[in-house]
Design a protein around this motif. Sequence first.
Motif: not given
Lengths: 609, 217
Positions: B36, A360-361, B48-50, A336-337, B44
């Motif tokens: 990365r 969704r954050r 909401f905040n992986p 994820p970015l 991950y």
Amino acid sequence: MQISERLLDKILPTVATPARYTGGEWNSVLKDWDSAQVKLVLAYPDVYQIGMSNLGLMILYDIVNRQPEFLAERVYAPWVDMEAAMRQAGIPLYSLESRHPLGEFDVLGFSLPYELNFSNVLNMLDLAGLPVLAEEREEPWPLVIGGGVGAANAEPMADFFDAFAIGDGEEVILEILNTCAQAKRSGAGKEELLRALARIPGVYVPRFYRVEYNADGTVAAVTPTVSEAEPQVLRRIVSPLPPPPVDLIVPYVKLVHDRGVVEIARGCTAGCRFCQAGMVYRPLRERSLSEVLAAVEDIVQKTGYEEVALVSLNSASHPQIEQMVRELTSRYQHPPLAISLPSLRIDTFSVRLAELFQGRRKTGLTFAPEAGSQRLRDVINKRVTADDLLTTAETAYAADWQRIKLYFMIGLPTETLDDVAAIIELVREVRAVGRRYHGRRTQVNVSVATFVPKAHTPFQWASLVGEDDLRARLDLLRRGIRKGGLRLSWHEPQASVLEAALARGDRRLGRVVYRAWRLGARFDAWPEHFDWAIWQRAFEAEGLDADWYARRERTFAEVLPWEHIENGVSKAFLWDEYQRALRGDTTPDCREMCLACGVAETLGCEGAG
Amino acid sequence: MSQTGRYRLRITFAKEEALKYISHLDLARTWERALRRARVPLAYSGGFNPRPKMAFAAALPVGYTSVAEMLDVFLEDRLTPAEMTRRLADALPAGLRVMAVAEVEPRLPALQSQVRAAEYSVRVAWPGDGTELEARIAALLAETDLPCERMRKGRRYTYNLRPLIEGLRVEAREGADYRLWMKLRYGSEGTGRPEDVLGALGLADALVNIQRIALCV
Ligand code: SF4
């Protein structure tokens, strides 16, 4: 002589966050010292965690290090514990890459982001063992130059700098370094070097200008004293924007903005009358969708950052912003970015945009109505209504955001207590909307800044509101914005008086800056270090009055101390905007219609005609 | 897409001079970004905040170097240890060096809970000859009770250092300095600190540097 590790090992274990003083970050560039024709150190007069987020410095670092004959290294202001340790151990200020003392470089290039960093510049020069006064540095090297927004009115710093670069640094930096290379080869003296520099468009050499004053203390005239110096130094701009840097330095230490950055546009057409950046970065230059996408891809590969910000003064207004965000969020799901935008407009489009990139954050949304009443928003030309804000807030709350942050200013021209009361009312209305969706979980955070009139803006003639009035307005806000999901953050108004005095100061203030620094001023932007008493003593000792600079309303006829710095926007346009402001007339976004601000004639503007 | 990470690789790495001042949190971010860049298929966490699924064996204090740090990373797709080593080769900053990579059963308990002790090589400036050093060490090891003071959350408390010392000896002479070897207990029953041992030896001011040379799991 490089500073040895063994020496640093004696002091680094004793200071906070030592890794900010050791360099070696991913993508930092260590070039061969001896073969570089000109060695530049880029200096930022605040701590590493703030300075490393400065894109301008990163752009110059990238450009200069691409040239085989030059090298660029970095240095940031050491925090007070490190400064004390360095002074005690006799370690001069050194660069992060090769750990050479600053005095061994050919050129020191200071970024001047903001007036409250000025004292740090002097402190850094001193910590490097260099005389802080330009005239006491008799040798040509190191040459000390400044740039950035602070150079828009650099007069209070004229005593300390050899030259300033006005405008986009990437356009002029190589011309400056080439001139330096030549001067080094020919063994030129300082005077000769400075004359050669003064010939470069956009380079301002303050010692080649004589400032005369009227009996009332205002400037009578600023005149060049050598033939190389132009009566008006015109700002340099780069157009179109070159590809953005992608080999961004990845810090070890957590930064204030710890993420990759792509500048999607420079300049802004909104025309907010208080905004210096909006005036000194004209005209608008945008990067295309494909260029931005390519840059993000490179940044992802070369840095490993987990977040990239699409920055500009008004990112939501980029014509392709929606496609940009859609494309990026779908492209980078695994790993994820995170995509972020520094500012949103007050409209439902921005909320939809935020839904795309926050997903969704839903961490929170930030909007800047800047003023509470419609009357005052018209004065500053912030063309949004209370309805706009409430509709936007409603869209956001309905889309499940619970927290909204609002930015306001106090002390705007013509502001009364009624306008301040209107802030409270507006904030409460926003909360009422939120409560329909989220009840008591609704949160509205309000951040209030003091308006400080800045050079080259329509409000450059306006007065800073007095400290007592500012305090009264703050008190009103503090009583009205608390509890029940409301939170207020604000700054003490005293620092604003200093900021306002320096922002529109003349050359005589150099003596005040010098004295204040000698009395111990540094990190004035940090509330725990700012000491107004020091500055008051410095003003007094030099027989100058901070209020005269900060609070005096100027007339059109007055020669402003920065008028020989030609920003490109005409004085007539600025004055007209000021008069419109006082009448409460708004002016449209010049994306819709060119307003003939003068930039088309001086620098060229695609939006014009 | 799996949220647990089906594959687990254990990286043993060195944290060298160039990085000895970066904190544990900084190191975690540095690894995440390096992984990365290396295009390692990290797993991950959901939500909401992986966050990347990775776990260190033991935080290394700021200022220490090490040749024995350990990190478990959980992956979405299988990567051989050799491939992992290859991909990391061009993605690690100076000061981080991979010593070994091994595949580990994903269901094994967390690495952190398995560390029992750590070995250190401690360099001290000692002008005299080694006999006095040896004597001090022998005297210290002969004790059963070594009350030591430490601060925790701003409060001072006393603990017994002796049971935390599993081994201590003079290893070698290096120029004007001596190198000591220590094996100290690590984990929930107490963690020994090299500085405290030096303090008990009356060598607090003689410290030159500390390197962690092994984590015993
Ligand atoms: S020249 Fe016209 S379009 Fe260009 S910045 Fe000025 S007002 Fe805007």
